[in-house]
Design a protein around this motif. Structure first.
Motif, mmCIF file in Angstrom:
data_model
loop_
_atom_site.group_PDB
_atom_site.id
_atom_site.type_symbol
_atom_site.label_atom_id
_atom_site.label_comp_id
_atom_site.label_asym_id
_atom_site.label_seq_id
_atom_site.Cartn_x
_atom_site.Cartn_y
_atom_site.Cartn_z
ATOM 1 N N ALA A 1 -27.718 95.546 -21.911
ATOM 2 C CA ALA A 1 -28.418 96.828 -21.833
ATOM 3 C C ALA A 1 -27.488 97.918 -21.302
ATOM 4 O O ALA A 1 -27.480 99.044 -21.811
ATOM 5 C CB ALA A 1 -29.645 96.692 -20.932
ATOM 6 N N LEU A 2 -26.676 97.573 -20.303
ATOM 7 C CA LEU A 2 -25.727 98.537 -19.748
ATOM 8 C C LEU A 2 -24.706 98.956 -20.803
ATOM 9 O O LEU A 2 -24.399 100.149 -20.959
ATOM 10 C CB LEU A 2 -25.024 97.929 -18.538
ATOM 11 C CG LEU A 2 -23.973 98.808 -17.834
ATOM 12 C CD1 LEU A 2 -24.632 100.047 -17.243
ATOM 13 C CD2 LEU A 2 -23.262 98.017 -16.741
ATOM 14 N N LEU A 3 -24.177 98.000 -21.548
ATOM 15 C CA LEU A 3 -23.194 98.308 -22.585
ATOM 16 C C LEU A 3 -23.799 99.166 -23.690
ATOM 17 O O LEU A 3 -23.118 100.023 -24.272
ATOM 18 C CB LEU A 3 -22.648 97.015 -23.186
ATOM 19 C CG LEU A 3 -21.732 96.170 -22.298
ATOM 20 C CD1 LEU A 3 -21.488 94.813 -22.931
ATOM 21 C CD2 LEU A 3 -20.408 96.891 -22.067
ATOM 22 N N ALA A 4 -25.070 98.943 -23.996
ATOM 23 C CA ALA A 4 -25.727 99.681 -25.078
ATOM 24 C C ALA A 4 -26.299 101.008 -24.610
ATOM 25 O O ALA A 4 -26.716 101.828 -25.444
ATOM 26 C CB ALA A 4 -26.834 98.827 -25.691
ATOM 27 N N GLY A 5 -26.351 101.227 -23.299
ATOM 28 C CA GLY A 5 -26.887 102.491 -22.788
ATOM 29 C C GLY A 5 -28.399 102.582 -22.839
ATOM 30 O O GLY A 5 -28.956 103.676 -22.992
ATOM 31 N N VAL A 6 -29.088 101.435 -22.720
ATOM 32 C CA VAL A 6 -30.550 101.438 -22.667
ATOM 33 C C VAL A 6 -30.976 100.754 -21.374
ATOM 34 O O VAL A 6 -30.185 100.066 -20.724
ATOM 35 C CB VAL A 6 -31.168 100.715 -23.886
ATOM 36 C CG1 VAL A 6 -30.761 101.398 -25.177
ATOM 37 C CG2 VAL A 6 -30.770 99.237 -23.919
ATOM 38 N N SER A 7 -32.237 100.933 -21.013
ATOM 39 C CA SER A 7 -32.707 100.313 -19.772
ATOM 40 C C SER A 7 -32.852 98.809 -19.964
ATOM 41 O O SER A 7 -33.126 98.328 -21.058
ATOM 42 C CB SER A 7 -34.051 100.919 -19.351
ATOM 43 O OG SER A 7 -35.087 100.465 -20.196
ATOM 44 N N SER A 8 -32.686 98.075 -18.854
ATOM 45 C CA SER A 8 -32.828 96.619 -18.907
ATOM 46 C C SER A 8 -34.229 96.222 -19.342
ATOM 47 O O SER A 8 -34.413 95.278 -20.116
ATOM 48 C CB SER A 8 -32.515 95.997 -17.541
ATOM 49 O OG SER A 8 -31.169 96.206 -17.203
ATOM 50 N N ASP A 9 -35.233 96.968 -18.857
ATOM 51 C CA ASP A 9 -36.614 96.644 -19.212
ATOM 52 C C ASP A 9 -36.854 96.831 -20.702
ATOM 53 O O ASP A 9 -37.509 96.007 -21.344
ATOM 54 C CB ASP A 9 -37.575 97.524 -18.415
ATOM 55 C CG ASP A 9 -39.025 97.258 -18.784
ATOM 56 O OD1 ASP A 9 -39.518 96.157 -18.480
ATOM 57 O OD2 ASP A 9 -39.650 98.156 -19.403
ATOM 58 N N TYR A 10 -36.294 97.902 -21.273
ATOM 59 C CA TYR A 10 -36.499 98.167 -22.701
ATOM 60 C C TYR A 10 -35.848 97.067 -23.539
ATOM 61 O O TYR A 10 -36.461 96.543 -24.472
ATOM 62 C CB TYR A 10 -35.913 99.528 -23.071
ATOM 63 C CG TYR A 10 -36.227 99.954 -24.490
ATOM 64 C CD1 TYR A 10 -37.417 100.609 -24.784
ATOM 65 C CD2 TYR A 10 -35.340 99.699 -25.530
ATOM 66 C CE1 TYR A 10 -37.726 101.001 -26.074
ATOM 67 C CE2 TYR A 10 -35.630 100.082 -26.832
ATOM 68 C CZ TYR A 10 -36.826 100.729 -27.094
ATOM 69 O OH TYR A 10 -37.120 101.114 -28.377
ATOM 70 N N TYR A 11 -34.615 96.708 -23.193
ATOM 71 C CA TYR A 11 -33.956 95.662 -23.977
ATOM 72 C C TYR A 11 -34.674 94.324 -23.819
ATOM 73 O O TYR A 11 -34.816 93.565 -24.782
ATOM 74 C CB TYR A 11 -32.486 95.502 -23.575
ATOM 75 C CG TYR A 11 -31.821 94.426 -24.392
ATOM 76 C CD1 TYR A 11 -31.434 94.670 -25.707
ATOM 77 C CD2 TYR A 11 -31.665 93.132 -23.889
ATOM 78 C CE1 TYR A 11 -30.892 93.663 -26.491
ATOM 79 C CE2 TYR A 11 -31.117 92.124 -24.676
ATOM 80 C CZ TYR A 11 -30.735 92.402 -25.969
ATOM 81 O OH TYR A 11 -30.221 91.406 -26.744
ATOM 82 N N GLN A 12 -35.152 94.033 -22.613
ATOM 83 C CA GLN A 12 -35.862 92.776 -22.396
ATOM 84 C C GLN A 12 -37.097 92.708 -23.275
ATOM 85 O O GLN A 12 -37.398 91.658 -23.857
ATOM 86 C CB GLN A 12 -36.266 92.642 -20.928
ATOM 87 C CG GLN A 12 -37.028 91.348 -20.634
ATOM 88 C CD GLN A 12 -37.227 91.113 -19.149
ATOM 89 O OE1 GLN A 12 -36.311 91.302 -18.355
ATOM 90 N NE2 GLN A 12 -38.423 90.712 -18.780
ATOM 91 N N ARG A 13 -37.809 93.821 -23.416
ATOM 92 C CA ARG A 13 -38.996 93.824 -24.267
ATOM 93 C C ARG A 13 -38.631 93.597 -25.734
ATOM 94 O O ARG A 13 -39.377 92.969 -26.475
ATOM 95 C CB ARG A 13 -39.768 95.133 -24.092
ATOM 96 C CG ARG A 13 -40.578 95.171 -22.783
ATOM 97 C CD ARG A 13 -41.445 96.403 -22.688
ATOM 98 N NE ARG A 13 -40.639 97.594 -22.382
ATOM 99 C CZ ARG A 13 -40.816 98.785 -22.939
ATOM 100 N NH1 ARG A 13 -41.744 98.962 -23.853
ATOM 101 N NH2 ARG A 13 -40.065 99.802 -22.588
ATOM 102 N N MET A 14 -37.460 94.092 -26.160
ATOM 103 C CA MET A 14 -36.998 93.832 -27.525
ATOM 104 C C MET A 14 -36.784 92.340 -27.738
ATOM 105 O O MET A 14 -37.197 91.774 -28.747
ATOM 106 C CB MET A 14 -35.695 94.597 -27.806
ATOM 107 C CG MET A 14 -35.856 96.087 -27.984
ATOM 108 S SD MET A 14 -34.254 96.913 -28.237
ATOM 109 C CE MET A 14 -33.742 96.219 -29.811
#
Length: 288
Positions: A44-57
């Motif tokens: 998530a950090l590398l992609a520039g999105v929040s950890s919560d958002y990526y986890q939901r994906m």
């Protein structure tokens, strides 16, 4: 095969994240890592999105990532062009509301394509979206052998190379199977609810542990070109290149043409097979 596009998207992201090592993306691996590959928060950090958002994906929850977010995730995961296109296809399917069941027309080979097949000197097949073999010219049939006598629903390239006999006829069978499964995965992503896709993948997964294991890897391939090695009973080993040409019209069957390098032993063997085939046909025509 699950027909939930969000679950397919989640599994694809998870398999790719767990394959990527921290050092592959410039991170220190650290002494205490309990997970394979990158952690979700690292990606998530590398992609520039929040950890919560990526986890939901990755959990297959109802998120609708933008094209920009998908591209950022693809860059963070070092995706190839094929993997990036596959990611966008899965996300588009996940964003599409569930539709009522629709009818599907069977794949058909145009008469003009059948006429073209008969004029082609190289082995050629017409292959459907999900690797069903729909038609072939005489030299293509000579390569396929007894396979051409199978019932229509069983004439599938994956079923051919997963059969016990394929180990003897195809020296690089395992690599060919992996490539074909990647091609099938790409096609299924474009229409995950297609009845033929559901039937084929479900049947192969039940009958073949090899297919089930490779399907779970979520590898993708573009069905455009490749190589094939065959140990033909009449002429011996053949090393052929194949190219797939889309047939004009809606997405569907492609024309797959096999060729050998000019002036190579493979070209000589292929010509010998063509000569034998012609001699057999002429002999049959002369019989009373």
């Amino acid at each position: 095969m699950g027909d939930d596009p969000r679950r397919e998207l989640a599994e694809f992201l998870r398999t790719r994240r767990t394959r990527l090592r921290p050092q592959d993306v410039g991170l220190e691996p650290g002494p205490r890592r309990r997970v394979a590959g990158l952690r979700r928060e690292e990606l998530a950090l590398l992609a520039g999105v929040s950890s919560d958002y990526y986890q939901r994906m990755e959990q297959g929850r109802d998120v609708r990532p933008s094209e920009q977010v998908l591209d950022a995730v693809a860059r963070a995961l070092n995706f190839s062009a094929e993997e990036t296109r596959h990611l966008h296809s899965l996300a588009a399917a996940a964003r599409t509301p569930t539709r009522l069941p629709r009818s599907y027309e069977p794949e058909e080979v145009p008469d003009t394509t059948l006429r073209l097949l008969r004029t082609m000197p190289s082995p050629a097949l017409v292959v459907g979206r999900f690797l069903d073999v729909l038609a072939w010219n005489p030299l293509g049939g000579a390569l396929l052998g007894e396979f051409t006598r199978q019932p229509q629903r069983e004439r599938n390239l994956l079923a051919l190379f997963l059969s016990p006999e394929a180990d003897r006829a195809c020296p690089n069978r395992a690599a060919t199977v992996a490539e074909l499964i990647g091609m099938l995965r790409t096609q299924v992503a474009a229409d995950p609810g297609h009845p033929r896709a559901v039937e084929l993948v479900g049947g192969l997964a039940v009958r073949s542990d090899e297919f089930a294991a490779l399907w779970a890897l979520h590898d993708v391939e573009e069905p455009t070109r490749g190589q094939m090695r065959l140990d033909h009973p009449q002429v011996g080993e053949l090393n052929l290149d194949w190219d797939a040409y889309p047939i004009p019209g809606n997405p569907g069957p492609v024309l797959m043409v096999c060729t050998a390098a000019d002036d190579s032993p493979d070209a000589e063997r292929l010509q010998l097979l063509a000569d034998q085939l012609l001699a057999d046909r002429l002999g049959a025509a002369r019989r009373p």
